[in-house]
Design a protein around this motif. Sequence first.
Motif, PDB file in Angstrom:
ATOM      1  N   ASN A 329       8.054  -4.303 -11.887  1.00 49.84           N
ATOM      2  CA  ASN A 329       9.316  -3.510 -12.308  1.00 49.84           C
ATOM      3  C   ASN A 329       9.643  -3.033 -10.744  1.00 49.84           C
ATOM      4  N   TYR A 330       9.011  -3.165  -9.793  1.00 48.44           N
ATOM      5  CA  TYR A 330       9.192  -2.480  -8.343  1.00 48.44           C
ATOM      6  C   TYR A 330      10.425  -3.414  -7.723  1.00 48.44           C
ATOM      7  N   HIS A 383       4.890   5.590  -8.135  1.00 46.39           N
ATOM      8  CA  HIS A 383       5.528   5.584  -9.626  1.00 46.39           C
ATOM      9  C   HIS A 383       5.138   4.283 -10.803  1.00 46.39           C
ATOM     10  N   TYR A 384       4.960   3.431  -9.853  1.00 45.74           N
ATOM     11  CA  TYR A 384       4.765   2.024 -10.414  1.00 45.74           C
ATOM     12  C   TYR A 384       3.096   1.838 -10.765  1.00 45.74           C
ATOM     13  N   ASP A 389       2.852   7.176 -15.587  1.00 48.33           N
ATOM     14  CA  ASP A 389       4.353   7.208 -15.164  1.00 48.33           C
ATOM     15  C   ASP A 389       5.178   6.489 -16.369  1.00 48.33           C
ATOM     16  N   SER A 390       6.464   6.658 -16.328  1.00 51.98           N
ATOM     17  CA  SER A 390       7.205   5.717 -17.175  1.00 51.98           C
ATOM     18  C   SER A 390       7.722   4.457 -16.532  1.00 51.98           C
ATOM     19  N   GLN A 391       7.470   4.469 -15.281  1.00 52.77           N
ATOM     20  CA  GLN A 391       7.577   3.182 -14.542  1.00 52.77           C
ATOM     21  C   GLN A 391       6.549   2.120 -14.763  1.00 52.77           C
TER      22      GLN A 391
END
Length: 565
Positions: A329-330, A383-384, A389-391
């Motif tokens: 997702n990053y 965040h990932y 975290d949602s990410q």
Amino acid sequence: MNSCRGDHFHKHRAHAKTVSYKTMILNHGLIIGTLSLVWLILKTGRKPSRINYPCQQTALANISLFLLPPLGLIGHRVWSALRHRLTRAQLFRLCCYVALCATLAGSLYAGWQAYSAHKQQHQPRLQGPVGKLAPAALGLAAGTFLTIPHAMALPSHHRVVSVHDANATSWSFPCTGGGSCAQYYGDSDHVDQNIVDQMVALGVKTLTGQENLSDAWHQLIPDYQSGKAIAIKVNFNNSWGYDDDDACIDALPQIINSIAAGLTKIRVQQEDIWVYDATRQIPDRFRQLISSAYSGIAFFDNSGARAGVQSSTFSSTASSARVDFSGTNYGCVQKLTDVLVNAAYLINIPIMKKHSSAGITLSLKNHIGSIDLFSSNCEDIHHYIDLDDSQYSPTSNPIVSINKNPNISDKTVLIIGDGLFGGASSNLNPPERWTSFNNGSPNMLFFAVDPVAVDSVMFDYLNRESIVANGSEDILRVAALAGLGVHERWNGNTTRKYSAINYIEIEGADSNPPDVGPPTSDPPGSNPPGSNPPGSNPPGSNPLPNSGGDSGSSGGCLIQSLLYK
């Protein structure tokens, strides 16, 4: 008369200005305090340990300075008003209601915490090893799991060796917070260099199956020539300056000295030994204990602002300097430090620690300190990897992408997991007592080349000390399925066996290396001579695991960081 009126007028204006200033300061203080409180709640979330982060500490200071005094004043006025409007009986009932609500809220929170811990402890256990099977075209035995190239060159691809010696450290745990500490846990009074030397020598000989130390280092550092640099990744997550003087756990100089002793034994030039952390400053106290013995070793950190320290730049235009985050997702493009791009070999020295948001921080995660973490063009990678975290994704992880880069995967020749002190509960604390090691320090070093296997073993030690956060194991599965190594959980804290990881535990730095022999000579689950038999207890410590099998061969037998890595 007019003069008196004039004086009164000026005094009134001065008083009004004073009141205006006071009101303005009070209002601004309330705004700052309220915003700090909201930020603290949002950022700390369900992880109370985050309260130790520097920004959280600043928010607490703002709340204490700007919010609590006016709230106390407001509370006092409300209480005074209630006292004048309510009878004593009514006040008593009101206090009882407030106390009851507070007790109920506390009970509900404690119950939720207990339920979460129970649910986490009873997550389904991993069944069997996880990894990427080697294709038949490689000519390896059926069922062989892939790992990084230099691990595949070992006689036992997924071998992990741990050496324990209770006398390696002598820290009395005098400092428990993030402030200045009069003692340095890494000095010669608290870490025995001679014992660490013996532990490292024994570990590399057992890992390679060599009886001679020079032969072991030659096997780990093949085809060395002057000018071919050996990068050593250390962890200074808790260092915020060259004058760092707190007790929060960071890299230990003795391990570097032991590695340097082995490398110079095979005629590696000191100038070809590069110690780096690309995201932190390497403190003076650490460098001095190394430079006093090996003055030619080079140091690289995030600024190069000290004599004898160079900057870990990110200027390489080589395509391999860029990390490919596709499949995650990053979406950012990150570069590796030039130290790694220009080095020929890599030694990774993670610290065995739990992590306040990612659950664990071991060899894979240590390489967050190898990228341009502070690049203004990129979103914060944390965040990932933050489990809450949602990410975050349990099926992909940007840390795995970093470790797949050929400058890391193809150059890693050795991983030494630092479990001399470790972090039993957090990545931010000073050395702390481990209940699973007789209320002392682990005093262990772990040796491997397969990063997933060694992280799996260190994971089990952390989990044995106290249950790790649910989801912490995700990164190990993702890395294993990406072909970086094999992930497996031992079969229990009592028997502690593996089937695919060839785990060899050694007690005492002065032990003779076990005669591990070729992998094909050991039936699955057997114990190499010199290691403890199943269920045995090494002297002076709680039970440690015995050796296991190795399906990677034809036979058998891991206050204070905001950017917390």
